[in-house]
Design an enzyme around this catalytic site. Structure first.
Site, short mmCIF file in Angstrom:
data_model
loop_
_atom_site.label_atom_id
_atom_site.label_comp_id
_atom_site.label_asym_id
_atom_site.label_seq_id
_atom_site.Cartn_x
_atom_site.Cartn_y
_atom_site.Cartn_z
N LYS A 185 -65.08 -35.83 -31.00
CA LYS A 185 -63.46 -35.90 -30.81
C LYS A 185 -63.55 -37.68 -30.15
O LYS A 185 -64.26 -38.23 -29.97
CB LYS A 185 -63.16 -35.19 -29.53
CG LYS A 185 -63.79 -35.41 -28.24
CD LYS A 185 -63.41 -34.26 -27.16
CE LYS A 185 -63.94 -34.20 -25.93
NZ LYS A 185 -63.27 -34.42 -24.91
N ARG A 195 -57.85 -26.80 -16.04
CA ARG A 195 -57.06 -27.56 -17.29
C ARG A 195 -56.83 -26.56 -18.44
O ARG A 195 -55.50 -26.47 -18.58
CB ARG A 195 -58.20 -28.56 -17.76
CG ARG A 195 -57.43 -29.69 -19.01
CD ARG A 195 -58.35 -30.74 -19.28
NE ARG A 195 -59.67 -30.41 -19.92
CZ ARG A 195 -60.57 -31.27 -20.40
NH1 ARG A 195 -60.48 -32.33 -20.19
NH2 ARG A 195 -61.52 -30.92 -21.00
N TYR A 205 -54.66 -67.64 -18.78
CA TYR A 205 -53.14 -67.43 -18.07
C TYR A 205 -53.28 -67.42 -16.47
O TYR A 205 -54.32 -66.88 -16.21
CB TYR A 205 -52.48 -66.04 -18.53
CG TYR A 205 -52.23 -66.05 -19.99
CD1 TYR A 205 -51.47 -66.87 -20.55
CD2 TYR A 205 -52.85 -65.22 -20.98
CE1 TYR A 205 -50.87 -66.95 -21.80
CE2 TYR A 205 -52.38 -65.16 -22.13
CZ TYR A 205 -51.61 -65.77 -22.72
OH TYR A 205 -51.04 -65.77 -23.89
C1 LIG Z 1 -64.66 -28.94 -23.49
C2 LIG Z 1 -65.38 -30.35 -23.75
N1 LIG Z 1 -66.85 -30.14 -23.72
C3 LIG Z 1 -67.62 -31.04 -24.01
C4 LIG Z 1 -67.27 -32.25 -23.78
C5 LIG Z 1 -68.49 -33.30 -23.70
O1 LIG Z 1 -68.54 -33.89 -22.56
P1 LIG Z 1 -69.69 -35.05 -22.31
O2 LIG Z 1 -69.19 -36.13 -23.15
O3 LIG Z 1 -69.62 -35.32 -20.91
O4 LIG Z 1 -71.05 -34.30 -22.82
C6 LIG Z 1 -66.03 -32.65 -23.37
C7 LIG Z 1 -65.77 -33.95 -23.01
O5 LIG Z 1 -64.83 -34.40 -22.62
C8 LIG Z 1 -65.11 -31.66 -23.15
O6 LIG Z 1 -63.74 -31.77 -22.79
#
Ligand SMILES: Cc1ncc(COP(=O)(O)O)c(C=O)c1O
Length: 368
Positions: free
Chosen positions: A40, A138, A259
């Site tokens: 992602k 969440r 700046y």
């Molecule tokens: C649902 C979920 N699983 C896994 C991960 C991976 O986490 P990490 O990058 O800490 O391994 C994330 C990252 O935000 C997540 O939102």
């Protein structure tokens, strides 16, 4: 032939390091446990398509993305494998999720019912992973009541609950909380059979206080950063961020830089101008705080980080040339600048630094 790009500000993605990190991660889990590559947010700024293709070659069959758009981008670029959308989908996104046989995360019966109707209309079966909220607060059905949702969902004709998962809130900082989350999750044991069960992110996996179940979901550790400092030595940062010296000028003692004139030069100095700024994702909070590596030596940032340029004091370096390469993140040994160091200086986490590197920064992939 396309002319070679002139490199001005770029990130080098080391796919060998990515493969090495994957091997290290795999050594922590049973051989039957799958790895879902978290790609992602453009693979945390590393380029999701390129990263997914490398992981796929290494036998990774699952990928985790935040949204439909991210999933479609993988598909359009020919990435094979199963794609789990981790975020809650918007209702307008449901038809495409079903049509492309993507796996949605659902948290309640209502979401499942809507997806089921769309799947029925499309004469397809929708596959979803049900998320149980064991303490993250969440997404997911709360652990005390999720069973009701699962019971109703399991009766839907065009929907299959292919997986069950949860997410740890504090795997890097609170073992007791993680153990409690696991306990809550394990109450759903009877729903685990014939479904893909997963929970661990990098911290859960490296902290070893969690179970790996059928699959783990590492993100940051694949990219070479350990949420737990003691594990950092086993991982190799995948991304190096570089820029070049575009101008050098002599600045007399007493003059101010950038700046707001927040830095006053205390002696006659040589100041180099570098082609990077906050529009590239370089944090403005590093104004008068950060440093960069030139010829393997650390030099300090002077004055405010601006949109496209920063200033560094190169007086301590004998000769600096125009066009010379500068390391913003990377290097090796003692002369290493990690994203985690930039994060610490700016009160954030390495994730945000990596994800924040903007599209203007060309990604160059090294596979050897
Ligand atoms: C649902 C979920 N699983 C896994 C991960 C991976 O986490 P990490 O990058 O800490 O391994 C994330 C990252 O935000 C997540 O939102």
């Amino acid at each position: 032939m396309k002319p070679k790009p002139i490199l001005r500000c770029w990130a080098e993605i080391d796919h060998r390091a990515l493969r090495d990190n994957l091997s290290f991660i795999r050594k922590q889990i049973p051989p039957t446990t799958e790895v879902m590559g978290m790609v992602k947010a453009n693979a945390y700024g590393h380029c999701s398509v390129a990263v997914a293709k490398t992981l796929r070659k290494e036998g990774v069959r699952w990928f985790g993305v935040a949204s439909l758009a991210e999933a479609l981008s993988l598909k359009e670029h020919g990435v094979q494998g199963k794609i789990l959308i981790l975020g809650a989908a918007l209702i307008e996104e449901y038809p495409q999720i079903i049509r492309h046989q993507l796996i949605a995360t659902i948290s309640n019966f209502q979401e499942g019912k809507r997806l089921n109707e769309i799947a029925k209309r499309q004469r397809l079966k929708g596959i979803v992973h049900f998320k149980i909220d064991t303490g993250m607060g969440r997404l997911g059905g709360w652990w005390e009541v999720a069973e009701q949702e699962l019971l109703q969902l399991s009766k839907l004709s065009h929907l299959e609950i292919g997986g069950i998962y949860t997410h740890f809130a504090s795997a890097d900082s609170d073992d007791a909380m993680t153990r409690e989350q696991i306990k809550r999750f394990l109450n759903y044991r009877s729903w685990f059979e014939k479904r893909m069960v997963h929970a661990s992110n990098s911290a859960g996996l490296l902290g070893k206080q969690s179970l790996s179940f059928d699959c783990i979901r590492p993100g940051i550790s694949l990219y070479g950063y350990a949420p737990l400092q003691k594990e950092q030595k086993h991982l190799k940062p995948v991304l190096s961020w570089k820029t070049r010296v575009t101008a050098i000028h002599r600045v007399k003692k007493g003059r101010t830089l950038s700046y707001g004139g927040t830095y006053r030069v205390t002696k006659d100095s040589m100041i180099a101008v570098l082609a990077v700024g906050y529009a590239d994702g370089y944090p403005r909070l590093l104004s008068n705080q950060g440093s960069v590596l030139i010829q393997g030596k650390r030099v300090p940032i002077r004055g405010r980080v601006t949109m496209d340029q920063i200033l560094v004091d190169v007086t301590s370096i004998g000769k600096v040339s125009l066009g010379e390469e500068v390391i913003l993140i990377g290097g090796s040994g003692k002369n290493q600048l990690l994203a985690s160091e930039l994060a610490e200086k700016t009160g954030t986490i390495s994730y945000e630094i990596l994800c924040g590197i903007s599209d203007r920064v060309l990604r160059i992939h090294r596979h050897a």
